[in-house]
Design a protein around this motif. Structure first.
Motif, PDB file in Angstrom:
ATOM      1  N   VAL A  76       0.841  -1.202   0.000  1.00  0.00           N
ATOM      2  CA  VAL A  76       0.000   0.000   0.000  1.00  0.00           C
ATOM      3  C   VAL A  76       0.876   1.251   0.000  1.00  0.00           C
ATOM      4  O   VAL A  76       0.643   2.193  -0.763  1.00  0.00           O
ATOM      5  N   TRP A  77       1.916   1.260   0.843  1.00  0.00           N
ATOM      6  CA  TRP A  77       2.782   2.428   0.910  1.00  0.00           C
ATOM      7  C   TRP A  77       3.489   2.670  -0.426  1.00  0.00           C
ATOM      8  O   TRP A  77       3.632   3.819  -0.853  1.00  0.00           O
ATOM      9  N   TYR A 110       8.537  -2.986   8.086  1.00  0.00           N
ATOM     10  CA  TYR A 110       8.643  -3.439   6.696  1.00  0.00           C
ATOM     11  C   TYR A 110       9.916  -2.953   6.001  1.00  0.00           C
ATOM     12  O   TYR A 110      10.063  -3.115   4.794  1.00  0.00           O
ATOM     13  N   ARG A 111      10.801  -2.340   6.766  1.00  0.00           N
ATOM     14  CA  ARG A 111      12.088  -1.831   6.246  1.00  0.00           C
ATOM     15  C   ARG A 111      11.883  -0.922   5.032  1.00  0.00           C
ATOM     16  O   ARG A 111      12.488  -1.123   3.976  1.00  0.00           O
ATOM     17  N   ILE A 112      11.050   0.072   5.230  1.00  0.00           N
ATOM     18  CA  ILE A 112      10.740   1.058   4.190  1.00  0.00           C
ATOM     19  C   ILE A 112      11.465   2.353   4.544  1.00  0.00           C
ATOM     20  O   ILE A 112      11.385   2.826   5.676  1.00  0.00           O
ATOM     21  N   HIS A 113      12.144   2.931   3.561  1.00  0.00           N
ATOM     22  CA  HIS A 113      12.756   4.246   3.756  1.00  0.00           C
ATOM     23  C   HIS A 113      11.692   5.302   3.477  1.00  0.00           C
ATOM     24  O   HIS A 113      11.120   5.340   2.380  1.00  0.00           O
ATOM     25  N   LEU A 114      11.432   6.153   4.451  1.00  0.00           N
ATOM     26  CA  LEU A 114      10.432   7.200   4.280  1.00  0.00           C
ATOM     27  C   LEU A 114      11.083   8.481   3.776  1.00  0.00           C
ATOM     28  O   LEU A 114      12.173   8.844   4.231  1.00  0.00           O
ATOM     29  N   PRO A 115      10.412   9.177   2.880  1.00  0.00           N
ATOM     30  CA  PRO A 115      10.921  10.481   2.439  1.00  0.00           C
ATOM     31  C   PRO A 115      10.748  11.510   3.554  1.00  0.00           C
ATOM     32  O   PRO A 115      10.010  11.280   4.517  1.00  0.00           O
ATOM     33  N   GLU A 116      11.385  12.634   3.408  1.00  0.00           N
ATOM     34  CA  GLU A 116      11.204  13.754   4.343  1.00  0.00           C
ATOM     35  C   GLU A 116       9.786  14.288   4.166  1.00  0.00           C
ATOM     36  O   GLU A 116       9.387  14.633   3.051  1.00  0.00           O
ATOM     37  N   LEU A 117       9.029  14.318   5.246  1.00  0.00           N
ATOM     38  CA  LEU A 117       7.646  14.777   5.182  1.00  0.00           C
ATOM     39  C   LEU A 117       7.408  15.884   6.198  1.00  0.00           C
ATOM     40  O   LEU A 117       7.954  15.838   7.304  1.00  0.00           O
TER      41      LEU A 117
END
Length: 173
Positions: A76-77, A110-117
């Motif tokens: 989903v992400w 889930y070892r997801i790199h998140l962007p700067e938000l």
């Protein structure tokens, strides 16, 4: 008066299956382009082990059989990131600490790199500009005559949050 062309954000809401913040079972977004609702979407999400707690089900009504065949949070992400995050870097949520921590805990799981938000809290803004005894999303929407959906369903809550924040921007000015 704020220039509507400058008002662009995604209102986001998460529902969880358990008390763990990484147990997201539904994600909702409401896309605001130029001060107008462009799109509202929601996804059921299969939480890890598809395990639920009674009290969480009581709040949102989502059950294990609803999410047994749903995508996991990573899927989903990836769709949200691919479809929306090139254009938007601001999330609005009603009670940012909860929603931001759901996102961060799930990204870690889930070892997801998140962007700067950038995050904006419609709850904090409501506390600053209104003097209601209660600042829950549904109560504020009722008091301010804002169209409501089904409270504690992520897509409806995201849209209610977006409508509330647009009203707050207007009332603040």
């Amino acid at each position: 008066m704020t220039d509507k062309s400058d008002i662009n954000f995604i209102a986001i809401d998460f529902e969880t299956a358990t008390s763990k913040r990484a147990s997201i079972c539904e994600v909702g977004i409401c896309v605001i382009r130029h001060g107008e609702i462009a799109e509202t979407r929601s996804w059921l999400v299969r939480p890890e082990d598809n395990r639920y707690q009674y009290w969480n089900i009581k709040v949102h009504g989502i059950r294990p059989h609803d999410t047994e065949d749903a995508p996991d949070f990573r899927q989903v992400w990836e769709e949200i990131e691919r479809t929306y995050l090139d254009e938007f870097d601001t999330f609005v949520a009603h009670n940012v600490p909860f929603d931001r921590s759901c996102l961060h805990h799930s990204a870690e799981l889930y070892r997801i790199h998140l962007p700067e938000l950038k995050w904006i809290c419609s709850l904090q803004m409501a506390r600053r500009i209104y003097s209601f005894g209660c600042n829950s999303l549904d109560y504020l929407c009722e008091q301010l005559g804002i169209e409501q959906g089904t409270h504690h369903r992520a897509g409806d809550d995201a849209e209610m949050c977006a409508r509330l924040y647009l009203r707050e921007i207007n009332d603040k000015n």
